[in-house]
Design an enzyme around this catalytic site. Sequence first.
Site, PDB file in Angstrom:
ATOM      1  N   HIS A   1      51.553  32.863  51.181  1.00  0.00           N
ATOM      2  CA  HIS A   1      52.380  33.989  51.610  1.00  0.00           C
ATOM      3  C   HIS A   1      53.384  33.630  52.712  1.00  0.00           C
ATOM      4  CE1 HIS A   1      48.869  36.071  49.785  1.00  0.00           C
ATOM      5  NE2 HIS A   1      49.779  36.940  49.383  1.00  0.00           N
TER       6      HIS A   1
ATOM      7  N   GLY B   1      48.707  42.855  46.077  1.00  0.00           N
ATOM      8  CA  GLY B   1      49.158  44.096  46.695  1.00  0.00           C
ATOM      9  C   GLY B   1      48.171  44.531  47.762  1.00  0.00           C
TER      10      GLY B   1
ATOM     11  N   SER C   1      46.157  36.855  45.479  1.00  0.00           N
ATOM     12  CA  SER C   1      46.275  37.699  46.659  1.00  0.00           C
ATOM     13  C   SER C   1      45.223  38.812  46.577  1.00  0.00           C
ATOM     14  CB  SER C   1      47.697  38.235  46.756  1.00  0.00           C
ATOM     15  OG  SER C   1      47.946  38.797  48.015  1.00  0.00           O
ATOM     16  N   ASP C   2      45.633  40.053  46.476  1.00  0.00           N
ATOM     17  CA  ASP C   2      44.652  41.122  46.333  1.00  0.00           C
ATOM     18  C   ASP C   2      43.934  41.024  44.983  1.00  0.00           C
ATOM     19  OD1 ASP C   2      43.582  43.136  47.947  1.00  0.00           O
ATOM     20  OD2 ASP C   2      44.626  44.715  46.882  1.00  0.00           O
TER      21      ASP C   2
END
Length: 1017
Positions: free
Chosen positions: A702, A874, A921-922
Amino acid sequence: MRGYYMFPDIYGDDIIFVTEDDLWKFSGGVGVRLTSDFGVVVRPKFSPDGRWIAFTRLQQTDQGTTADVYVIPAGGGEPRRITYFGTPFTRAVGWTPDGRVLVYSDFKTPFPQWRELYAVSLSGVYERLNLGPATALVYGDGVVILGRNNYDLPYWKRYRGGTRGVLWISRDGGRTFQKFLDLPGNITSPMLAGGRVYFISDHEGVGNLYSVDLSGGDLRRHTDFRDFYVRNASTDGRRIVFQAGGDIYIYDPAAGRVSLVDIDLPLSRKAKMAKFVDPVKHLEHFSPASGANLVVVSRGQAFSVPAWEGAVVQLGVRGGVRYKHISTDGEKIAVATYDGAVEIYTLDGALVKRLDPGVGLVEALALKWPRLAVANHRGELWVVDAESGSSALADRSEYGLITDLAWHPSGRWLAYAKPASVYTQNIRLYDAAAGRTYDVTAPTAYDYSPSFDPEGRYLYFLSRRALNPALDPVQFVYSFAKYSKPYLVVLSRGDTSPFILYKKAEGKAEEVDVENIQWRVEPFPVEEGLYASIVGLKGGKAAWLKYDVEGALRYYLWSAQERRGAVEVYDLETKSKEQLLAGVSAIRASPDGRFLLAKEEGRLRLIDIEKRPDLQSRDPGRKSGVLDMTRVKVYVEPEKEWRQMFREAWLLMKENFWRGDLNGVDWDAVYRRYEPLLNRVGTRYELSDVINEMKGELGTSHAYEIVPDFEVDKPYLVGGLGAEFRWDGRCWRVAKIFAGDPAYENERSPLLAPGIDVKEGDCLLSIAGVKLGAETPPEYALLNRPGDVVQIEVERNGEVKTYTVKTVRDEKYLIYRHWVEANRRYVHEKTGGAVGYVHIPDMGPVGYAEFFKSLNAEGDKEAFVVDIRYNRGGHTSGMLILRAVTGVFAKFVTRHFKPYPYPEYVLPRRLVLVTNEHAGSDGDIFTYDFKRLKLGPVVGKRTWGGTVGIDTRYKLVDGTIITQPKYAFWADDLGPGIEGRGVEPDVEVEIAPQDYREGRDPQLDKAIEMVKNSMKE
């Protein structure tokens, strides 16, 4: 002159590469520019015979982004466009043995991460190779090497997660492939030379050139770079070229020698030429000093601006120093620099003082001479005596930034909003004379936007405490769609509530009675809503900015959309409210409260509260209140700006990275290593590459730099017909028509609209009058036609018919929904309709909606396959996992109707999760949650492995979103162990290239098998 050299390729004694965003050829010690002002050129590749060069033209602008492939004669000439895919993720990657260009693209795929290989002829006929997701294909004697995920990752070095690059090999001419090379690191740039497979990998810590034999063994390292990664290597089968640190090198396998290519070019440095930019487009901060003056920061430069007449004065240094926050008390101006200094000016631009309080990065600023309130990035609030330079720590939050600051007219009391716990924030007062703090509101809600009444009698603020829930029947929950209201605090205990009896002020109040102040908080008698900010105005008035309830899609993540709402004014004397203005994104009040400055789309409007302007007019002048901002001349010198941007990107990472030790990286040494490269940078794209390489040294997910505009020509977007086409040698045949669920909007191809009789297998002859052929594919005719009404000609069995259709602006969602519904039908078919299917494409608003769309449609199923492959992450994993962890354990039974489940709108207890390397990620976190909570088996591949989260708070001076990995997901059994690694499935299932070609999905098949077995238990 030495440039910053990227993307080299070699053919014999000729080298091609990119610098100044243009394609160059270097031969015999002489460099020749082959393209000029053509957008950003990337990834040039020589044809096997050396006659042609294929390259990708990237057009990334704030009007849209596309990337398409061109060819140009190797000796120079006019570039010819050969693809019209119209996506940002199309790249030329090489050539086929028969002289076609190899391209990877997400063209006609359900997801941006799903990029397939195409062979494209020089005339523009394209053929999908049907090998599934792939990014490289290399042909050799008796073997074909296929690469997956072979991305150059300058921003995430030492990556080891599920999406690392791997290689596959075919020994039967490309019919079948087997996994060939999978290292504990990222593999990029696969090549064949001298009977060995060469590639770049950083599995030993730094990107270097390696090779293996055709059995995948005998691993050798051929370079030993330590300061800069080896990147973007290519070969002509004899020698290998690559870039490192802005230079180009040649590796000769026969001699085992690396040599630097000394390239000196006649560079124009055109992108470094100074320019003026639109001050409103680049407006960052603004505040009215009075009805005659305002102060603004635009593109990092600060100005004192007479509202109607007089000379605009630029404050401070013109270039190279970025100003970020500005405040005025009506007489003086305080402006903060990006690195923590504060400069004080008079309204006419005279420097009063420069302060370096040493408190870190400034996040908020409030001036009431001689006191200056400064909030920093560590959650601290400091009050500085601007005359003496002394400072005092007023408060500190352990939960977040203090960003809302407001001085009482007396200059003694500072109001601010302090994050008080994980979920709460309260209004506090700081007594600057006594050095004490007081709670104005209890830390039990979320209070924000404090602002004083100009007469000093009231403190206004907003709060999310208007908890009047509305039932959301789609997910059967109560939600607080309108959660906030404005509030007022009576500052003197002897005053009556103005909502009962309002008395006009007699002079300005100097004192605040803090004793029992929490009992003097009262709500405005207005309805709850979405209130963004509130300001106090003269004469017992308050103005606030209020939004309508809207969906989250248009504002999600990287969106540049500004949310706009209505400005309402409440009059305490008349107890009335009126709407003043609509379409406003921000408001500020002058220190005396008489003037309101509103930001509308493309303009600022200064409103005299006592004498309203013509709010319907948009023409600049006193009559309308619209300010003529063309008087503000924002002069940009790119070279100075780029150096400041580089420094700020480095500083933001230093101060905000989630670990104080920065993963053990000597960050100062990193700066010293990369900063000299700026001398060679000639374009914004090259600067981006240097910033990404620097940020990548921390080896963390990120770490993004999202550039809104590389200042190239605006691209023409491609419309869609919601179909896939195939050239059969005579015409472009309709190979597939995309359709999702007909019950929902935007899930149907235009070819399925009423009155249109087009079927798969038909020939598409023309679009909008453009005859289609080998050199004119359908996408060529659809260029610059998104959302247009066009005529098409279609032939079936020798009969030609004409239809009128409306093209779609973006086919991606339609193609995605086609894929989802095909999977749902397959699951139903294999389970006799007993098992439901839900795919979650991200953990944002799209994925959230998709989850409930499927759950509502199939809530009566006794088992579910939950598919999160290609999930883009997200923030909703915690919301959705609750719908899985509870499980259905009861039901409501009636006399006449079928039972319905309890709890409502949750998944059943028999579940299987399908994941893959592109779930990240999420999506990583959801996979972990599913495993940790033992909700069912997980099938597929190890996930992406990026769980140090970000926000989009910071932008560089040109509007670039610059992120720092701040929020590490810390599991109580793994710590931060998912980061850089991913989550392992319980059952690993690979999908080979031949599976894609034959239409098989072994991962989904395995999930169906396992969920059916669970139903037998």
